[in-house]
Structure formats: C-alpha cells, structure tokens
Design a protein around this motif. Structure first.
Motif, mmCIF file in Angstrom:
data_model
loop_
_atom_site.group_PDB
_atom_site.id
_atom_site.type_symbol
_atom_site.label_atom_id
_atom_site.label_comp_id
_atom_site.label_asym_id
_atom_site.label_seq_id
_atom_site.Cartn_x
_atom_site.Cartn_y
_atom_site.Cartn_z
ATOM 1 N N GLU A 1 51.633 36.782 37.215
ATOM 2 C CA GLU A 1 52.322 35.492 37.298
ATOM 3 C C GLU A 1 52.428 35.016 38.743
ATOM 4 O O GLU A 1 52.217 33.840 39.046
ATOM 5 N N LEU A 2 52.745 35.948 39.650
ATOM 6 C CA LEU A 2 52.910 35.600 41.054
ATOM 7 C C LEU A 2 51.612 35.075 41.657
ATOM 8 O O LEU A 2 51.613 34.132 42.448
ATOM 9 N N LEU A 3 50.482 35.679 41.272
ATOM 10 C CA LEU A 3 49.201 35.349 41.876
ATOM 11 C C LEU A 3 48.359 34.390 41.040
ATOM 12 O O LEU A 3 47.192 34.159 41.340
ATOM 13 N N ASP A 4 48.965 33.828 39.991
ATOM 14 C CA ASP A 4 48.220 32.942 39.092
ATOM 15 C C ASP A 4 46.967 33.642 38.576
ATOM 16 O O ASP A 4 45.891 33.046 38.459
ATOM 17 N N GLY A 5 47.112 34.912 38.275
ATOM 18 C CA GLY A 5 45.974 35.704 37.840
ATOM 19 C C GLY A 5 46.115 36.162 36.401
ATOM 20 O O GLY A 5 46.961 35.666 35.641
ATOM 21 N N LYS A 6 45.304 37.129 36.030
ATOM 22 C CA LYS A 6 45.302 37.649 34.671
ATOM 23 C C LYS A 6 45.190 39.161 34.714
ATOM 24 O O LYS A 6 44.364 39.713 35.442
ATOM 25 N N ALA A 7 46.023 39.843 33.937
ATOM 26 C CA ALA A 7 45.983 41.301 33.843
ATOM 27 C C ALA A 7 45.791 41.703 32.393
ATOM 28 O O ALA A 7 46.491 41.203 31.509
ATOM 29 N N THR A 8 44.834 42.581 32.152
ATOM 30 C CA THR A 8 44.542 43.045 30.800
ATOM 31 C C THR A 8 44.709 44.558 30.731
ATOM 32 O O THR A 8 44.159 45.287 31.565
ATOM 33 N N TRP A 9 45.473 45.022 29.742
ATOM 34 C CA TRP A 9 45.760 46.443 29.583
ATOM 35 C C TRP A 9 44.868 47.040 28.506
ATOM 36 O O TRP A 9 44.796 46.526 27.390
ATOM 37 N N ASP A 10 44.149 48.120 28.839
ATOM 38 C CA ASP A 10 43.320 48.847 27.882
ATOM 39 C C ASP A 10 44.035 50.145 27.555
ATOM 40 O O ASP A 10 44.049 51.082 28.361
ATOM 41 N N ASN A 11 44.649 50.218 26.374
ATOM 42 C CA ASN A 11 45.475 51.362 26.015
ATOM 43 C C ASN A 11 44.661 52.647 25.843
ATOM 44 O O ASN A 11 45.145 53.740 26.128
ATOM 45 N N GLU A 12 43.405 52.518 25.375
ATOM 46 C CA GLU A 12 42.591 53.706 25.148
ATOM 47 C C GLU A 12 42.212 54.400 26.448
ATOM 48 O O GLU A 12 42.255 55.626 26.555
ATOM 49 N N THR A 13 41.827 53.623 27.436
ATOM 50 C CA THR A 13 41.381 54.211 28.713
ATOM 51 C C THR A 13 42.505 54.293 29.738
ATOM 52 O O THR A 13 42.329 54.873 30.808
ATOM 53 N N LYS A 14 43.672 53.708 29.429
ATOM 54 C CA LYS A 14 44.811 53.650 30.357
ATOM 55 C C LYS A 14 44.401 52.971 31.669
ATOM 56 O O LYS A 14 44.681 53.452 32.756
ATOM 57 N N LYS A 15 43.737 51.820 31.527
ATOM 58 C CA LYS A 15 43.306 51.050 32.683
ATOM 59 C C LYS A 15 43.865 49.639 32.608
ATOM 60 O O LYS A 15 44.067 49.085 31.527
ATOM 61 N N VAL A 16 44.128 49.068 33.780
ATOM 62 C CA VAL A 16 44.518 47.673 33.887
ATOM 63 C C VAL A 16 43.399 46.935 34.609
ATOM 64 O O VAL A 16 42.973 47.336 35.703
ATOM 65 N N TYR A 17 42.907 45.869 33.995
ATOM 66 C CA TYR A 17 41.873 45.040 34.607
ATOM 67 C C TYR A 17 42.544 43.779 35.153
ATOM 68 O O TYR A 17 43.183 43.026 34.415
ATOM 69 N N PHE A 18 42.400 43.580 36.460
ATOM 70 C CA PHE A 18 43.113 42.485 37.120
ATOM 71 C C PHE A 18 42.102 41.501 37.695
ATOM 72 O O PHE A 18 41.143 41.897 38.367
ATOM 73 N N SER A 19 42.313 40.212 37.430
ATOM 74 C CA SER A 19 41.460 39.160 37.995
ATOM 75 C C SER A 19 42.350 38.078 38.574
ATOM 76 O O SER A 19 43.510 37.916 38.166
ATOM 77 N N LEU A 20 41.821 37.343 39.525
ATOM 78 C CA LEU A 20 42.621 36.367 40.261
ATOM 79 C C LEU A 20 41.956 35.009 40.213
ATOM 80 O O LEU A 20 40.767 34.875 40.537
ATOM 81 N N ALA A 21 42.720 33.981 39.813
ATOM 82 C CA ALA A 21 42.237 32.611 39.853
ATOM 83 C C ALA A 21 42.541 32.015 41.221
ATOM 84 O O ALA A 21 43.496 32.422 41.880
ATOM 85 N N PRO A 22 41.770 31.032 41.677
ATOM 86 C CA PRO A 22 42.053 30.402 42.980
ATOM 87 C C PRO A 22 43.449 29.789 42.970
ATOM 88 O O PRO A 22 43.881 29.207 41.987
ATOM 89 N N PHE A 23 44.142 29.945 44.069
ATOM 90 C CA PHE A 23 45.457 29.329 44.176
ATOM 91 C C PHE A 23 45.736 28.995 45.613
ATOM 92 O O PHE A 23 45.137 29.541 46.534
ATOM 93 N N ALA A 24 46.664 28.082 45.830
ATOM 94 C CA ALA A 24 47.001 27.629 47.184
ATOM 95 C C ALA A 24 48.116 28.503 47.726
ATOM 96 O O ALA A 24 49.146 28.679 47.076
#
Length: 314
Positions: free
Chosen positions: A288-311
C-alpha cells in the motif's frame, strides 16, 4: 541486553593489525562473516582494506566495513565524506556500514557526541545509499550515546561476559564482541570474535538460507524474479525487512532520528516493527505504501513483490 547463545553466527573484525590473512582458512574454521576496517578520522585508510575486502569476499564470507571516528578532532560530515570516498573504491559490503565510536570521542560530551554520530550515520547513508550501524563499548554506550541513536543497530563490545552491560538507549544488540583475544585459523595472533544474531545475519546475507532452527525467517521475498531478502512470520502475518526491500526496488529508505521513524521515498512508515535492530514492515502495508503489489504463495512460502511507478514526496 540479551546474552549470547549457540545459535549466534561467528563473525570476526580485522584491520592491518592482523597482517596477512588466509581467508579460505578463516572460512573453514567456522567464521560466517567479517567486519573490515576501512578508514580512520580524515585521510587515514587502513593499509589492508582492499586486500581484506577482496579476500573475505572471495572466500564466501558475508562482509561489512567500519570507520574509526575522531569526533574530538573532526566534523562528522567531513569524516563521513572521507569514508564514503574510500568505500567507493572497494567492493560492495553486505552488512551495514559501521561507525566505530569509543575512547577519546567521549571528551566532547554525551549530547554533542550523540548529534555527531547521527550526522555521520545519516550522511553516510545519503552518500552511499547503504544502511549504517554503531560499534562501541558497553560502558561507553551507557555513558555517552543518547536515545535518538536507538534508530540504528548496535554492535557492542564487552569482554569476559556472556551478557553485555545494559544501557538506556538500546534494549538489544545485533552484534556482540565478546573477546579481543580470539584465535582463528588463517590469522596469526589475536583477533576480535563476535556473536551476531541470526535474524540480523539473514537480513543482510540474502544469498544465505536461514538457519534450519529459525523457521520464523523462512519466508523468501522475491523482487523482479530474484531473492531480495528473508521475511518473518509474526502472528500469522508476513513481515519483510524494509531496508532490503528498498534496495531491491531502488527506492530510498531513511531514518529520521529525531522522530525515530523510517521513511520510504519520502513517505512516512507506520506500524513497523524493530527486531534485532532491523526494521520490518507488513507485506500488505509495504504494498500500500509503495503503490505496489504483493502476492503470497503458500506452497513455496514465498512473497512476490512488484512495484508500480509512483511519485515520491519531497
């Protein structure tokens, strides 16, 4: 202040005083990392800095750099500028840059010394884009280093004890130097030996998997397809180390010591947790702070984080 324990990582710190070092032998003797002296005051570069940095890295150790301060002689910004100029010529470290403050530094008094340290730490972070921390003696910390410095991790020295002396600024240490008379294969003579908290080690050594006994740190944070850091599961929520996320995304992260609050790209961070001197933020809050997206993969216990452009805010 906590006592050292078997799960801590073994770390050494070295300078030209140790002479020629066989880094492969050091690594084989169970050492996981090394803090290497870079500079002192203004104009003094450690004669073994380049060789030690290259040798430790080649041996596969996790590495940090430190600067011995002389606040009684020089201005903080001048010493920070000198340190940063020398570091640029060396290899990139893993651990935070270290301000070594002790001895004669105390003559300027606690208030002035606390302000001096903050100025150095903030300027080095600005110049290098790399986090910082403090090394000092247990008694020195108690006497001279004020509460605003709690925003930075502590590396404390106290010899001959299992638990260093308490102080009013830090409730816990990240690194504990418990002897100056250690013996390590590959080094002739004495060497300082330190215990480092596992969580702190994991936060700055992303290429190293978490200790099997510490599954709380077993959440991999994947940024742009690469492992950027290890997060923590706390009460069913995933928290990630803020500084490492910022580094991976190319987003500036800074502490404003007067507020004891972190900022990301000029945006204030709330609901963070300080664990072993490391700032952690919930994955959802970070997204929310970075206007990004975080996806949780429960099987692998990984978080995939991506960032959208922001000012960014000024």
């Amino acid at each position: 202040m906590q006592a050292k324990r078997p799960g801590n990582r073994k770390i050494i710190d070295v300078s030209h005083h140790q002479g020629e070092i066989d880094w492969a032998a050091v690594q084989a003797d169970g050492v996981h990392g090394a803090f290497i002296k870079v500079s002192e005051g203004i104009g003094v570069t450690d004669a073994k800095f380049a060789a030690n940095a290259a040798g430790a890295k080649k041996a596969g150790l996790t590495v940090g750099f430190y600067h011995y301060a002389h606040p009684e002689r020089s201005e903080a910004v001048a010493e920070a500028t000198f340190f940063a100029s020398v570091v640029r010529a060396g290899q990139a470290p893993d651990f935070p840059h270290v301000l070594d403050v002790e001895g004669a530094a105390g003559v300027i008094g606690a208030d002035k010394l606390t302000a001096w340290c903050i100025a150095w730490l903030e300027e080095v972070e600005r110049l290098t884009g790399h986090p910082t921390m403090i090394y000092t003696g247990a008694s020195f910390a108690k006497t001279y280093l004020g509460k605003p410095l709690a925003a930075w991790p502590l590396w404390v020295a106290h010899y001959g004890v299992e638990q260093p002396m308490a102080n009013a600024t830090w409730s816990a240490w990240s690194v504990f130097q418990f002897t100056s008379n250690g013996h390590i294969k590959g080094i002739s003579g004495d060497v300082d030996i330190n215990a480092m908290e596992q969580a702190f080690f994991d936060a700055y050594a992303a290429r190293t998997a978490p200790h099997p006994a510490n599954q709380a740190n077993n959440v991999k944070i994947i940024v742009n397809g690469k492992l950027a850091a290890y997060g923590r599961l706390i009460e069913g929520r995933v928290y990630l180390p803020l500084r490492q996320l910022g580094d991976a995304l190319g987003v500036p992260v800074e502490w404003k010591a007067a507020e004891a609050t972190p900022y990301v790209a000029g945006r204030i961070v709330t609901n963070f947790k300080l664990i072993d001197g490391v700032t952690y933020l919930g994955v959802r809050s970070a997204a929310e702070l970075l206007d990004g997206k975080a996806t949780w993969d429960n099987e692998t216990k990984k978080v995939y984080f991506s960032l959208a452009p922001f000012a960014t805010n000024a």
